[in-house]
Design a protein around this motif. Structure first.
Motif, PDB file in Angstrom:
ATOM      1  N   ASP A 141       0.926  -1.175   0.084  1.00  0.00           N
ATOM      2  CA  ASP A 141      -0.157   0.158   0.036  1.00  0.00           C
ATOM      3  C   ASP A 141       0.887   1.268   0.100  1.00  0.00           C
ATOM      4  N   GLU A 142       2.222   1.182   0.597  1.00  0.00           N
ATOM      5  CA  GLU A 142       3.069   2.366   0.622  1.00  0.00           C
ATOM      6  C   GLU A 142       4.049   2.434  -0.515  1.00  0.00           C
ATOM      7  N   GLU A 143       4.275   1.339  -1.467  1.00  0.00           N
ATOM      8  CA  GLU A 143       5.143   1.381  -2.462  1.00  0.00           C
ATOM      9  C   GLU A 143       5.088   0.277  -3.400  1.00  0.00           C
ATOM     10  N   VAL A 144       5.083   0.905  -4.708  1.00  0.00           N
ATOM     11  CA  VAL A 144       5.386  -0.198  -5.663  1.00  0.00           C
ATOM     12  C   VAL A 144       6.507   0.033  -6.735  1.00  0.00           C
ATOM     13  N   ARG A 145       7.237  -0.847  -6.883  1.00  0.00           N
ATOM     14  CA  ARG A 145       8.307  -0.775  -7.808  1.00  0.00           C
ATOM     15  C   ARG A 145       8.424  -1.442  -9.067  1.00  0.00           C
ATOM     16  N   ILE A 146       8.549  -0.744 -10.382  1.00  0.00           N
ATOM     17  CA  ILE A 146       8.292  -1.261 -11.585  1.00  0.00           C
ATOM     18  C   ILE A 146       9.561  -1.130 -12.425  1.00  0.00           C
ATOM     19  N   PRO A 147      10.215  -2.239 -12.442  1.00  0.00           N
ATOM     20  CA  PRO A 147      11.341  -2.104 -13.114  1.00  0.00           C
ATOM     21  C   PRO A 147      11.185  -1.979 -14.749  1.00  0.00           C
ATOM     22  N   PHE A 148      11.652  -1.337 -15.602  1.00  0.00           N
ATOM     23  CA  PHE A 148      11.359  -0.715 -16.928  1.00  0.00           C
ATOM     24  C   PHE A 148      12.761  -1.453 -17.504  1.00  0.00           C
ATOM     25  N   TRP A 149      12.371  -2.201 -18.576  1.00  0.00           N
ATOM     26  CA  TRP A 149      13.615  -2.633 -19.541  1.00  0.00           C
ATOM     27  C   TRP A 149      13.359  -2.049 -20.904  1.00  0.00           C
ATOM     28  N   VAL A 150      14.459  -1.568 -21.349  1.00  0.00           N
ATOM     29  CA  VAL A 150      14.604  -0.969 -22.621  1.00  0.00           C
ATOM     30  C   VAL A 150      15.564  -2.031 -23.734  1.00  0.00           C
ATOM     31  N   GLY A 151      15.065  -2.888 -24.523  1.00  0.00           N
ATOM     32  CA  GLY A 151      15.807  -3.956 -24.926  1.00  0.00           C
ATOM     33  C   GLY A 151      16.573  -4.689 -23.860  1.00  0.00           C
ATOM     34  N   GLU A 152      17.803  -4.869 -23.763  1.00  0.00           N
ATOM     35  CA  GLU A 152      18.526  -5.843 -22.709  1.00  0.00           C
ATOM     36  C   GLU A 152      19.015  -4.782 -21.793  1.00  0.00           C
ATOM     37  N   ASP A 153      18.675  -3.688 -21.650  1.00  0.00           N
ATOM     38  CA  ASP A 153      19.091  -2.626 -20.473  1.00  0.00           C
ATOM     39  C   ASP A 153      18.013  -2.799 -19.598  1.00  0.00           C
ATOM     40  N   ARG A 154      18.446  -3.148 -18.223  1.00  0.00           N
ATOM     41  CA  ARG A 154      17.502  -3.462 -17.156  1.00  0.00           C
ATOM     42  C   ARG A 154      17.888  -2.774 -16.159  1.00  0.00           C
ATOM     43  N   SER A 155      18.343  -1.167 -16.494  1.00  0.00           N
ATOM     44  CA  SER A 155      18.959  -0.492 -15.486  1.00  0.00           C
ATOM     45  C   SER A 155      17.977   0.432 -14.555  1.00  0.00           C
ATOM     46  N   ARG A 156      16.752   0.526 -15.245  1.00  0.00           N
ATOM     47  CA  ARG A 156      15.779   1.268 -14.752  1.00  0.00           C
ATOM     48  C   ARG A 156      14.674   0.866 -13.820  1.00  0.00           C
ATOM     49  N   THR A 157      14.203   1.360 -12.933  1.00  0.00           N
ATOM     50  CA  THR A 157      13.006   0.784 -12.212  1.00  0.00           C
ATOM     51  C   THR A 157      12.190   2.235 -11.703  1.00  0.00           C
ATOM     52  N   TRP A 158      10.913   2.391 -11.767  1.00  0.00           N
ATOM     53  CA  TRP A 158      10.132   3.346 -11.501  1.00  0.00           C
ATOM     54  C   TRP A 158       9.664   2.837  -9.969  1.00  0.00           C
ATOM     55  N   VAL A 159       9.622   3.983  -9.060  1.00  0.00           N
ATOM     56  CA  VAL A 159       9.174   3.812  -7.870  1.00  0.00           C
ATOM     57  C   VAL A 159       8.195   4.869  -7.363  1.00  0.00           C
ATOM     58  N   VAL A 160       6.861   4.130  -7.238  1.00  0.00           N
ATOM     59  CA  VAL A 160       5.869   5.054  -6.842  1.00  0.00           C
ATOM     60  C   VAL A 160       5.522   4.772  -5.253  1.00  0.00           C
ATOM     61  N   SER A 161       5.575   5.911  -4.450  1.00  0.00           N
ATOM     62  CA  SER A 161       5.462   5.601  -3.106  1.00  0.00           C
ATOM     63  C   SER A 161       4.532   6.852  -2.359  1.00  0.00           C
ATOM     64  N   ARG A 162       3.820   6.507  -1.284  1.00  0.00           N
ATOM     65  CA  ARG A 162       3.457   7.560  -0.502  1.00  0.00           C
ATOM     66  C   ARG A 162       4.459   8.390   0.201  1.00  0.00           C
ATOM     67  N   ASN A 163       4.157   9.705   0.291  1.00  0.00           N
ATOM     68  CA  ASN A 163       5.014  10.524   0.927  1.00  0.00           C
ATOM     69  C   ASN A 163       4.591  11.082   2.280  1.00  0.00           C
ATOM     70  N   ASP A 164       5.401  11.735   3.053  1.00  0.00           N
ATOM     71  CA  ASP A 164       5.007  12.428   4.412  1.00  0.00           C
ATOM     72  C   ASP A 164       3.896  13.650   4.306  1.00  0.00           C
ATOM     73  N   GLU A 165       3.778  13.971   3.035  1.00  0.00           N
ATOM     74  CA  GLU A 165       2.886  15.031   3.132  1.00  0.00           C
ATOM     75  C   GLU A 165       1.370  14.740   2.638  1.00  0.00           C
ATOM     76  N   GLY A 166       1.233  13.467   2.366  1.00  0.00           N
ATOM     77  CA  GLY A 166       0.083  12.709   2.083  1.00  0.00           C
ATOM     78  C   GLY A 166      -0.240  12.612   0.775  1.00  0.00           C
ATOM     79  N   GLY A 167       0.778  12.819   0.001  1.00  0.00           N
ATOM     80  CA  GLY A 167       0.931  12.753  -1.502  1.00  0.00           C
ATOM     81  C   GLY A 167       1.419  11.407  -1.969  1.00  0.00           C
ATOM     82  N   LEU A 168       1.932  11.386  -3.343  1.00  0.00           N
ATOM     83  CA  LEU A 168       2.414  10.417  -3.808  1.00  0.00           C
ATOM     84  C   LEU A 168       4.040  10.962  -4.331  1.00  0.00           C
TER      85      LEU A 168
END
Length: 187
Positions: free
Chosen positions: A70-97
């Motif tokens: 409920d607090e965080e979702v990690r989403i690896p994003f692969w471009v071809g063979e490049d697996r260096s990227r991950t998007w991280v969506v999380s809740r923050n202390d201000e009540g937002g994302l």
């Protein structure tokens, strides 16, 4: 005297609770939409036509929604063979994302511009959240010779049963990738 001390302690406890903002219902629904995709992979495609995106557009794009709570979702994003990227969506202390970009080298160490992103400044909708660049990222971009990125606004969209979209906008730049949620893939 004892009653005054107890009343003061109770007020202090209540005021501490009041300083932690409650998440907006739209953002809770957005996180639920992300969590519903947990464990799945989807193929995407670049839908914008900027010449700067030709390299991405010519490769297989894959997202894998994982490490979900409920607090965080990690989403690896692969471009071809490049697996260096991950998007991280999380809740923050201000009540937002918050959206962060976790870039890693092949050994798993932070690579180059790492952990940049932004925070929501409005409640958004259950399907779309926008993340204007945060102060940390502005400093990082300026220090990393990427000042062009200091006005970035990222967006993530989740339209259940249809598409997931990742978007970047700034002056003279629009990049958008859409992933087909009707066709999960094994890899």
């Amino acid at each position: 005297m004892k009653q005054i001390i107890l009343a003061t302690a109770a007020l202090m406890a209540l005021s501490a609770c009041a300083t932690t903002p409650m998440p907006a219902p739209q953002q809770s629904a957005f996180m639920a939409n992300l969590n519903a995709l947990c464990g799945q992979r989807f193929v995407g495609r670049v839908v914008t036509t900027d010449a700067a995106d030709a390299n991405f557009a010519s490769q297989r794009l894959l997202m894998h929604v994982r490490d979900c709570s409920d607090e965080e979702v990690r989403i690896p994003f692969w471009v071809g063979e490049d697996r260096s990227r991950t998007w991280v969506v999380s809740r923050n202390d201000e009540g937002g994302l918050t959206l962060k970009h976790d870039h890693r080298d092949p050994e798993g160490n932070p690579d180059g511009l790492h952990w940049y992103g932004g925070d929501t400044t409005s409640t958004g909708t259950e399907n779309r959240q926008e993340f204007p660049v945060d102060d940390f990222s502005v400093e990082l971009f300026n220090a990393g010779n990427a000042a062009v990125s200091t006005n970035n606004v990222w967006a993530v969209e989740v339209h259940p049963g249809r598409i997931y979209a990742y978007e970047l906008r700034r002056a003279n730049r629009h990049f958008r990738v859409e992933f087909d949620l009707t066709r999960p893939v094994s890899e």
